[in-house]
Design an enzyme around this catalytic site. Structure first.
Site, PDB file in Angstrom:
ATOM      1  CD  GLU A  41      -3.014  -1.009   0.273  1.00 36.25           C
ATOM      2  OE1 GLU A  41      -3.102   0.021  -0.425  1.00 36.25           O
ATOM      3  OE2 GLU A  41      -3.791  -1.975   0.141  1.00 36.25           O
ATOM      4  NE  ARG A  62      -6.701  10.631   5.624  1.00 35.13           N
ATOM      5  CZ  ARG A  62      -8.035  10.522   5.679  1.00 35.13           C
ATOM      6  NH1 ARG A  62      -8.786  11.592   5.744  1.00 35.13           N
ATOM      7  NH2 ARG A  62      -8.607   9.342   5.650  1.00 35.13           N
ATOM      8  CB  CYS A  63      -1.629   7.243   1.494  1.00 35.86           C
ATOM      9  SG  CYS A  63      -3.040   6.445   2.246  1.00 35.86           S
TER      10      CYS A  63
HETATM   11  P1  NAP Z   1       8.703   4.700   4.317  1.00 38.84           P
HETATM   12  O1  NAP Z   1       9.877   5.579   4.426  1.00 38.84           O
HETATM   13  O2  NAP Z   1       8.547   3.878   3.085  1.00 38.84           O
HETATM   14  O3  NAP Z   1       8.743   3.761   5.613  1.00 38.84           O
HETATM   15  C1  NAP Z   1       7.711   2.848   5.876  1.00 38.84           C
HETATM   16  C2  NAP Z   1       8.240   1.717   6.725  1.00 38.84           C
HETATM   17  O4  NAP Z   1       9.189   0.956   5.978  1.00 38.84           O
HETATM   18  C3  NAP Z   1       8.952   2.173   7.994  1.00 38.84           C
HETATM   19  O5  NAP Z   1       8.608   1.295   9.035  1.00 38.84           O
HETATM   20  C4  NAP Z   1      10.411   2.036   7.603  1.00 38.84           C
HETATM   21  O6  NAP Z   1      11.243   1.848   8.697  1.00 38.84           O
HETATM   22  C5  NAP Z   1      10.359   0.782   6.762  1.00 38.84           C
HETATM   23  N1  NAP Z   1      11.511   0.583   5.862  1.00 38.84           N
HETATM   24  C6  NAP Z   1      12.398   1.510   5.402  1.00 38.84           C
HETATM   25  N2  NAP Z   1      13.285   0.912   4.568  1.00 38.84           N
HETATM   26  C7  NAP Z   1      12.962  -0.392   4.506  1.00 38.84           C
HETATM   27  C8  NAP Z   1      13.490  -1.518   3.806  1.00 38.84           C
HETATM   28  N3  NAP Z   1      14.561  -1.409   3.005  1.00 38.84           N
HETATM   29  N4  NAP Z   1      12.906  -2.724   3.966  1.00 38.84           N
HETATM   30  C9  NAP Z   1      11.828  -2.849   4.764  1.00 38.84           C
HETATM   31  N5  NAP Z   1      11.269  -1.820   5.452  1.00 38.84           N
HETATM   32  C10 NAP Z   1      11.831  -0.608   5.321  1.00 38.84           C
HETATM   33  O7  NAP Z   1       7.335   5.510   4.464  1.00 38.84           O
HETATM   34  P2  NAP Z   1       6.983   6.652   5.499  1.00 38.84           P
HETATM   35  O8  NAP Z   1       7.765   7.857   5.109  1.00 38.84           O
HETATM   36  O9  NAP Z   1       7.064   6.124   6.877  1.00 38.84           O
HETATM   37  O10 NAP Z   1       5.424   6.870   5.184  1.00 38.84           O
HETATM   38  C11 NAP Z   1       4.917   7.775   4.262  1.00 38.84           C
HETATM   39  C12 NAP Z   1       4.545   7.062   2.980  1.00 38.84           C
HETATM   40  O11 NAP Z   1       3.572   6.057   3.238  1.00 38.84           O
HETATM   41  C13 NAP Z   1       3.883   8.001   1.991  1.00 38.84           C
HETATM   42  O12 NAP Z   1       4.399   7.737   0.706  1.00 38.84           O
HETATM   43  C14 NAP Z   1       2.414   7.624   2.067  1.00 38.84           C
HETATM   44  O13 NAP Z   1       1.669   7.933   0.923  1.00 38.84           O
HETATM   45  C15 NAP Z   1       2.515   6.159   2.292  1.00 38.84           C
HETATM   46  N6  NAP Z   1       1.260   5.625   2.836  1.00 38.84           N
HETATM   47  C16 NAP Z   1       0.472   4.823   2.061  1.00 38.84           C
HETATM   48  C17 NAP Z   1      -0.747   4.352   2.529  1.00 38.84           C
HETATM   49  C18 NAP Z   1      -1.650   3.482   1.698  1.00 38.84           C
HETATM   50  O14 NAP Z   1      -2.538   2.850   2.266  1.00 38.84           O
HETATM   51  N7  NAP Z   1      -1.482   3.423   0.398  1.00 38.84           N
HETATM   52  C19 NAP Z   1      -1.153   4.703   3.818  1.00 38.84           C
HETATM   53  C20 NAP Z   1      -0.323   5.509   4.590  1.00 38.84           C
HETATM   54  C21 NAP Z   1       0.887   5.954   4.090  1.00 38.84           C
HETATM   55  P3  NAP Z   1      12.074   3.059   9.372  1.00 38.84           P
HETATM   56  O15 NAP Z   1      11.083   3.919  10.029  1.00 38.84           O
HETATM   57  O16 NAP Z   1      12.948   2.356  10.321  1.00 38.84           O
HETATM   58  O17 NAP Z   1      12.818   3.730   8.244  1.00 38.84           O
END
Ligand code: NAP
Length: 478
Positions: A252, A285-286
């Protein structure tokens, strides 16, 4: 936990199969004050191994009634702790209390719906004497839990994203290892503690945080894990798709959802939806409104009213009950917003209100005449920006809406049924909400995007329970 201070403070740790770990601690800071709001004892590789072994070795399967009861008891406890959870979210994420309280309410719904679904029989029956090739038999289906799933969550909904992974898994009876965001781990851990307190057996849930190369990546790669369910950015999601190998993967990812406002639409409603969609949850929010596509004929009137409305969204201290827009997650994210704003302005866009940054605070901002090629609207701008792009008609709006790599959700303001139906058919995304923000949903309805926003696999409580289980068929002579 200290409840008297403005922000909360929580010393806690990761959990392996219900037991606290004692690794080296890291500090979590408030994006608003930059002061510590908690510490977490991190996990290491050996903890991951113990968590997997405990999950796979857990044979004491809970009955449907037991699973439903755990979820319902958790709902009651979270409800009693509504304010505690809200303050924790605001402390570590910088989201204002108003939003955090709303988020806790959403998580309560997730728990309620999951508790109900846990009781529902999910089998089907197929009579086999329905063709010349058939026989006098019946085929039955039943759902079996997975051995162990890994759930990885982002920072922007520190409680609800976690609830959307854990509650359906529990309803399905599948043990989970949760890797929450390092930016907002406290809420996730407090939620896990509440689940244990409500009777969830330890091996059903571990919560691990630590360096990505030590925790998240090996978990994603591990062949004993049957499902990786990830919510987060496109870049990390695509990396996970490559790393995971032969296992079920749910992604997602990000979005840059359009709100299309047509000339026949209710302009007051359009202004309300544009402001709510752009600024709620600090624009993080996404499914936030990230592009406002307005028909030329009404654009000037709409923009003037949106500017006036925007001034009602007070930006500031997340702990002030009057605040409607707290911080974004950190100063680097606010600086990114500032950068894409400057770029857009250099290319002819007009700043009408907002645009100021102070640390991780970024004012709700209306930008008019944003070009269709601006980074602000082609990539995901995760913050309280309201970029307005003018369109000629519905065809033009659909073309612009579909022109980016994302396809999560959309909203259309119109009073024409024909135009609404055309938009529903032609917008290439997971959801089309007529006269609503793209983010509108209930917690058990299917939710998820296409293109770079996801692989078309839906979450939402009912769909997620299916993802956390496998169908087995059996047949009997009949
Ligand atoms: P992110 O940087 O992709 O991080 C998400 C999670 O992935 C965190 O727990 C992060 O850990 C972990 N992670 C980082 N690198 C990884 C790797 N190589 N392998 C496995 N896991 C890894 O996202 P974010 O900045 O937290 O969240 C914002 C994003 O989420 C936005 O793009 C938003 O649109 C999206 N989102 C989508 C939805 C949906 O339902 N489509 C809902 C909400 C948010 P660390 O914190 O330790 O880096």
């Amino acid at each position: 936990m200290d409840q008297s201070a403005e922000t909360t403070f929580m010393n806690t740790s990761c959990y392996v199969a219900g037991k606290a770990v004692s690794g080296p601690s890291f500090t979590v800071k408030s994006p608003f004050t930059n002061q510590p709001v908690g510490t977490v004892a991190a996990a290491g590789r050996a903890d991951s191994e113990k968590a997997i072994v405990a999950a796979l070795g857990f044979r004491d399967r809970l009955s449907r009634y037991d699973r439903s009861q755990v979820l319902e008891r958790t709902r009651q406890l979270v409800s009693e702790r509504h304010e505690e959870f809200a303050r924790l979210i605001s402390s570590e994420a910088g989201l204002c209390l108003r939003e955090s309280r709303y988020e806790v309410g959403r998580a309560l719904d997730v728990l309620r719906f999951s508790s109900i679904e846990a009781l529902r029989d999910d089998g089907q029956i197929f009579s086999c004497d329905i063709s010349q090739q058939g026989k006098a038999r019946k085929i039955f289906t039943m759902r079996e839990p997975l051995g162990c799933a890994v759930a990885i969550t982002p920072f922007n909904h520190p409680l609800n994203q976690v609830a959307h992974k854990l509650a359906p898994a529990i309803a399905a009876g599948t043990p989970v290892i949760l890797k929450p965001s390092e930016k907002t781990p406290l809420t996730a851990i407090r939620f896990a503690e509440t689940l244990y307190e409500a009777g969830l057996p330890g091996p059903m849930l571990s919560v691990l945080l630590g360096p990505t190369a030590e925790i998240a990546e090996p978990l994603v790669k591990d062949e004993r894990i049957e499902l990786v369910t990830f919510t987060g950015s496109v870049a990390v999601g695509k990396k996970i798709a490559v790393t995971a190998g032969y296992k079920r993967v749910v992604l997602e990812l990000g979005g840059n959802d359009p709100l299309i406002i047509l000339e026949d639409g209710d302009i007051d409603m359009a202004v309300h939806l544009a402001a709510e969609g752009s600024y709620r949850n600090s624009g993080q929010r996404c499914t936030a409104v990230k592009r406002i596509l307005v028909h030329d004929a009404i654009a000037d009137d709409f923009v003037a009213r949106l500017v006036a409305k925007t001034k009602e969204y007070k930006c500031g201290d997340p702990m002030d009950p009057e605040t409607r827009v707290g911080t974004v997650i950190d100063e680097a994210s606010a600086i990114y917003l500032e950068t894409v704003l400057k770029e857009a302005l250099a290319n002819g866009a007009k700043l009408l209100t907002g645009g100021e940054r102070k640390g991780a605070l970024f004012e709700p901002t209306v930008i008019d005449h944003v070009s269709r090629e601006a980074r602000m609207v082609i990539c995901e701008s995760f913050g309280p920006l309201a970029p307005v792009l003018r369109v000629r008609d519905l065809s033009d709006a659909i073309q612009v809406a579909n022109s980016t790599a994302f396809g999560l959700s959309s909203g259309v303001v119109t009073n024409s049924l024909d135009k609404a139906i055309r938009a529903i058919k032609e917008l290439r995304c997971g959801t089309v909400n007529i006269n609503e923000v793209p983010g509108f949903r209930v917690e058990n309805s299917p939710f998820g995007g296409v293109k770079d926003s996801g692989l078309g696999i839906k979450e939402g409580v009912i769909e997620a329970i299916k993802l956390f289980s496998t169908i087995k068929t059996f047949s009997l002579p009949w």
